[in-house]
Design a protein around this motif. Sequence first.
Motif, PDB file in Angstrom:
ATOM      1  N   PRO A 149       0.848  -1.205   0.000  1.00 15.65           N
ATOM      2  CA  PRO A 149       0.000   0.000   0.000  1.00 15.65           C
ATOM      3  C   PRO A 149       0.880   1.251   0.000  1.00 15.65           C
ATOM      4  O   PRO A 149       1.933   1.284   0.639  1.00 15.65           O
ATOM      5  CB  PRO A 149      -0.795  -0.122   1.297  1.00 15.65           C
ATOM      6  CG  PRO A 149       0.058  -0.964   2.189  1.00 15.65           C
ATOM      7  CD  PRO A 149       0.770  -1.924   1.282  1.00 15.65           C
ATOM      8  N   THR A 150       0.458   2.288  -0.720  1.00 10.98           N
ATOM      9  CA  THR A 150       1.330   3.455  -0.914  1.00 10.98           C
ATOM     10  C   THR A 150       0.731   4.777  -0.477  1.00 10.98           C
ATOM     11  O   THR A 150       1.463   5.747  -0.292  1.00 10.98           O
ATOM     12  CB  THR A 150       1.707   3.575  -2.405  1.00 10.98           C
ATOM     13  OG1 THR A 150       0.501   3.609  -3.177  1.00 10.98           O
ATOM     14  CG2 THR A 150       2.571   2.405  -2.848  1.00 10.98           C
ATOM     15  N   ASP A 151      -0.594   4.862  -0.337  1.00  6.81           N
ATOM     16  CA  ASP A 151      -1.181   6.164   0.001  1.00  6.81           C
ATOM     17  C   ASP A 151      -2.493   5.968   0.734  1.00  6.81           C
ATOM     18  O   ASP A 151      -3.155   4.923   0.593  1.00  6.81           O
ATOM     19  CB  ASP A 151      -1.416   6.980  -1.277  1.00  6.81           C
ATOM     20  CG  ASP A 151      -1.630   8.464  -0.983  1.00  6.81           C
ATOM     21  OD1 ASP A 151      -1.326   8.893   0.152  1.00  6.81           O
ATOM     22  OD2 ASP A 151      -2.100   9.195  -1.868  1.00  6.81           O
ATOM     23  N   VAL A 152      -2.855   6.980   1.527  1.00  8.39           N
ATOM     24  CA  VAL A 152      -4.133   7.007   2.227  1.00  8.39           C
ATOM     25  C   VAL A 152      -4.686   8.422   2.114  1.00  8.39           C
ATOM     26  O   VAL A 152      -3.936   9.396   2.183  1.00  8.39           O
ATOM     27  CB  VAL A 152      -3.985   6.571   3.700  1.00  8.39           C
ATOM     28  CG1 VAL A 152      -3.028   7.493   4.449  1.00  8.39           C
ATOM     29  CG2 VAL A 152      -5.342   6.529   4.397  1.00  8.39           C
ATOM     30  N   PHE A 153      -6.001   8.531   1.924  1.00  8.71           N
ATOM     31  CA  PHE A 153      -6.630   9.843   1.818  1.00  8.71           C
ATOM     32  C   PHE A 153      -7.982   9.801   2.513  1.00  8.71           C
ATOM     33  O   PHE A 153      -8.762   8.857   2.337  1.00  8.71           O
ATOM     34  CB  PHE A 153      -6.820  10.241   0.352  1.00  8.71           C
ATOM     35  CG  PHE A 153      -7.363  11.637   0.184  1.00  8.71           C
ATOM     36  CD1 PHE A 153      -6.508  12.723   0.195  1.00  8.71           C
ATOM     37  CD2 PHE A 153      -8.725  11.864   0.047  1.00  8.71           C
ATOM     38  CE1 PHE A 153      -7.002  14.015   0.063  1.00  8.71           C
ATOM     39  CE2 PHE A 153      -9.233  13.145  -0.087  1.00  8.71           C
ATOM     40  CZ  PHE A 153      -8.368  14.227  -0.077  1.00  8.71           C
ATOM     41  N   VAL A 154      -8.251  10.848   3.317  1.00 11.53           N
ATOM     42  CA  VAL A 154      -9.533  10.973   4.004  1.00 11.53           C
ATOM     43  C   VAL A 154     -10.325  12.074   3.306  1.00 11.53           C
ATOM     44  O   VAL A 154      -9.900  13.230   3.264  1.00 11.53           O
ATOM     45  CB  VAL A 154      -9.344  11.308   5.493  1.00 11.53           C
ATOM     46  CG1 VAL A 154     -10.704  11.439   6.171  1.00 11.53           C
ATOM     47  CG2 VAL A 154      -8.510  10.233   6.179  1.00 11.53           C
ATOM     48  N   ALA A 155     -11.460  11.727   2.749  1.00  8.80           N
ATOM     49  CA  ALA A 155     -12.282  12.674   2.000  1.00  8.80           C
ATOM     50  C   ALA A 155     -13.067  13.574   2.946  1.00  8.80           C
ATOM     51  O   ALA A 155     -13.136  13.342   4.165  1.00  8.80           O
ATOM     52  CB  ALA A 155     -13.226  11.916   1.069  1.00  8.80           C
TER      53      ALA A 155
ATOM     54  N   ALA B 260       2.957   6.855   4.124  1.00  7.39           N
ATOM     55  CA  ALA B 260       1.881   7.797   3.819  1.00  7.39           C
ATOM     56  C   ALA B 260       1.134   8.154   5.094  1.00  7.39           C
ATOM     57  O   ALA B 260       1.064   7.352   6.035  1.00  7.39           O
ATOM     58  CB  ALA B 260       0.923   7.205   2.788  1.00  7.39           C
ATOM     59  N   ILE B 261       0.572   9.364   5.104  1.00  8.51           N
ATOM     60  CA  ILE B 261      -0.138   9.844   6.287  1.00  8.51           C
ATOM     61  C   ILE B 261      -1.267  10.777   5.853  1.00  8.51           C
ATOM     62  O   ILE B 261      -1.170  11.470   4.839  1.00  8.51           O
ATOM     63  CB  ILE B 261       0.826  10.582   7.244  1.00  8.51           C
ATOM     64  CG1 ILE B 261       0.141  10.906   8.579  1.00  8.51           C
ATOM     65  CG2 ILE B 261       1.384  11.852   6.615  1.00  8.51           C
ATOM     66  CD1 ILE B 261       1.107  11.425   9.647  1.00  8.51           C
ATOM     67  N   ASP B 262      -2.355  10.763   6.620  1.00  5.22           N
ATOM     68  CA  ASP B 262      -3.434  11.724   6.442  1.00  5.22           C
ATOM     69  C   ASP B 262      -4.137  11.863   7.777  1.00  5.22           C
ATOM     70  O   ASP B 262      -3.918  11.056   8.706  1.00  5.22           O
ATOM     71  CB  ASP B 262      -4.409  11.282   5.343  1.00  5.22           C
ATOM     72  CG  ASP B 262      -5.138  12.478   4.721  1.00  5.22           C
ATOM     73  OD1 ASP B 262      -4.869  13.615   5.149  1.00  5.22           O
ATOM     74  OD2 ASP B 262      -5.964  12.275   3.825  1.00  5.22           O
ATOM     75  N   GLU B 263      -4.970  12.897   7.899  1.00  7.91           N
ATOM     76  CA  GLU B 263      -5.648  13.150   9.161  1.00  7.91           C
ATOM     77  C   GLU B 263      -7.138  12.911   9.017  1.00  7.91           C
ATOM     78  O   GLU B 263      -7.726  13.079   7.936  1.00  7.91           O
ATOM     79  CB  GLU B 263      -5.387  14.586   9.638  1.00  7.91           C
ATOM     80  CG  GLU B 263      -6.285  15.644   9.015  1.00  7.91           C
ATOM     81  CD  GLU B 263      -5.952  15.955   7.575  1.00  7.91           C
ATOM     82  OE1 GLU B 263      -6.790  16.548   6.878  1.00  7.91           O
ATOM     83  OE2 GLU B 263      -4.825  15.604   7.158  1.00  7.91           O
ATOM     84  N   GLN B 264      -7.746  12.472  10.104  1.00  7.77           N
ATOM     85  CA  GLN B 264      -9.194  12.332  10.191  1.00  7.77           C
ATOM     86  C   GLN B 264      -9.633  13.019  11.479  1.00  7.77           C
ATOM     87  O   GLN B 264      -9.609  12.431  12.559  1.00  7.77           O
ATOM     88  CB  GLN B 264      -9.620  10.866  10.186  1.00  7.77           C
ATOM     89  CG  GLN B 264     -11.126  10.669  10.077  1.00  7.77           C
ATOM     90  CD  GLN B 264     -11.501   9.215  10.006  1.00  7.77           C
ATOM     91  OE1 GLN B 264     -11.059   8.434  10.843  1.00  7.77           O
ATOM     92  NE2 GLN B 264     -12.311   8.824   9.026  1.00  7.77           N
ATOM     93  N   GLY B 265      -9.991  14.318  11.357  1.00  6.45           N
ATOM     94  CA  GLY B 265     -10.227  15.105  12.561  1.00  6.45           C
ATOM     95  C   GLY B 265      -8.910  15.332  13.268  1.00  6.45           C
ATOM     96  O   GLY B 265      -7.945  15.837  12.688  1.00  6.45           O
TER      97      GLY B 265
END
Length: 681
Positions: free
Chosen positions: A59-65, A336-341
């Motif tokens: 896995p290479t990426d994560v995104f929170v819509a 990879a990193i993203d935020e959820q709240g």
Amino acid sequence: MKRFLIILLSLIMILGTMSVSAETYTYDYWGNTVSTPDGYRVAATYFGDDFGIGAMKNPTDVFVAADGLVYICDSGNNRVICLDEKYRLIKVVTQLNDGKNALKLQTPEGIFVDETGNMYICLKEMGLVVKADSNGNVVSKYERPESDLLQDTFEFKPSRVLVSDSGTVFVMVKGFYLGAIVYKQSGEFLTFFGSNEVKVTAKMVANRLFRKLMTEEQKSKLSRYVPVQYDGFDIDKNNFVFTCTSNALSQEIRKINTLGDNVLSEKGNMGDLQSAFILGRVEDTAFVDICVDANGFISAVDSTRGRIFQYDKDGTLITICGGKGDGTGLFASPCAIDEQGDDLLVIDNERASLTVLKPTEYGALLREGTVLFNKGLYAQSRDIWKSVLDKNANCELAYNGIGKAEFADENYFEAMRCFKLANNREEYSESFKQYRNIKIKQVFPYVITAIVIVAVILFALSRLRARFGKSNKANRIPKDIKAFFRVLSHPSDEIGEIKYKKEWNFYLSSGLLALWFVAMLFKNRLTAFIFNYNDPEKFNVLVILIATIGLFLLFVAINWAVTTLLAGKGKMKEIYCSAAYALFPYTVSVFLSVFLSHFTVADEAAFLTIIEAFGLIWTLFVLVSVLKEIHEYTYGKVFKSLILTVLGMAFVIFICMLFISLIEQLISFIGSIFNELMYRR
């Protein structure tokens, strides 16, 4: 005894099954690591089997819509996984509808989802970025642009994509150093955006000059100096693009405006301030992905040591968490990193997992206090910062926040105390300025009264002395002291007379040299906080002793040796005494500067600089004059001897450092042999 052994074995088994958690730390003002409470904790770790779709692969990426849905690029399995807010499977996308044809996903590397649910997917091996609606229908394609700036050998392998509120599409390509490639929504190429800056170094300048003398073959073998490519990027609610670069020497994280300029307040080094020694080589922080949340917090993933660094909107370090290993909160290869709240979602490429990090109570307080502080709500943040200090008494952010609140309440003395603990010299200076104004108004009448009284008393005493006083030999200034002060005002005349009469005072000279050493000690330790940038933990009397008395004695010895070769008439004792006399003006200026620093604010620093500069110039003037006299030189020959003296000192220092290095290596070698013999015995 038997019961005790059973309990002991049970404890050992329990401890053995416990996971090793990540070490949480931050850096203080001086760049020293400081242990802190955990800012984040692991809430859950998910694998592909937890979603009921089999193991993920690379896995290479994560995104929170915007609607809370979580998208994961499962590159090795050629699919995109869509989860809900509670990380339950919604769908798996393996192909898109491209008109009447099916477009199968191949190595989806990066993903972005806009507010309407349109997916932008980087298909790395296909050399394509596609825009698809929520039903999987292809809307637009973004392919290799046509530009004279691109070489024929350029391969379009997109790895990350993001979209601004206006619909502008930014694509990051592996191995591309001109920044991001910008497209219209329709897929039409626009421009290149925000490439990294090339740092000018001495090597670059030298190569630039030598290129003019080289053949074409030699030029081709030189290193090419081009901007470093981005490794990850994100966009905030104000459409600022944030980038991270894994192998940058500085500005590893950049905040780029529409003109392509870095506008991040803190533009210095980010990540770990100390390099690590891993597998026999030195490695530094390598940021591979970045995300920015709604409150402006910047979180970046370091692939070198598996750590996550979080900064506020200005680039001030908030917390560090994570690390490499097998324990709780550790990663094998975060990518990879993203935020959820307030939560952080981290993809581990090697373990093929998704880790959810939630703020601890301490981390939540830090975030809340920082948000209020950045909004200028200092009074509202005071209680939060006090709660932070209850959990971490060394938190400079908390002291800075409380200091701001105290300053707003016009409690300047307490504000000074807090800003000092926060190592915030700028705000401390402003607080001291206000506090000083208040004190001056309070004591001014008393000071004027005292000055008048003292002046009257001195005048009366002078009149009485003039009328009734008689000459007293005991009150006369000693001849050596008188001669010393004449050296400072008329160096050539007085030194010539002292040399002729051989009235050198070795003890007075040694006392002046010791006084210079004390002055430098005072400067290091007693200069006011506003102007004192010396780390108290690194204070070393021996270093100051070598830098003052040691260098002085070396100067005397080398100058005597040089002037002996240049037919100088001065003896070593004469050089020693006269040079010590010359040090006095600078010594006095240092004491005066240290004293006045406690009554001066940052805006008035020029006065302290002028005082020390005046003392140094006076010292140099006296030194040149006395050396000219004792060696019977012209001024030209004095300067020639001084230049040779400085070069000689530099050579001796180099030899000493080389000798010390050899001794250290010899001791290390002997120690390794001793350890080897002990282990083999």
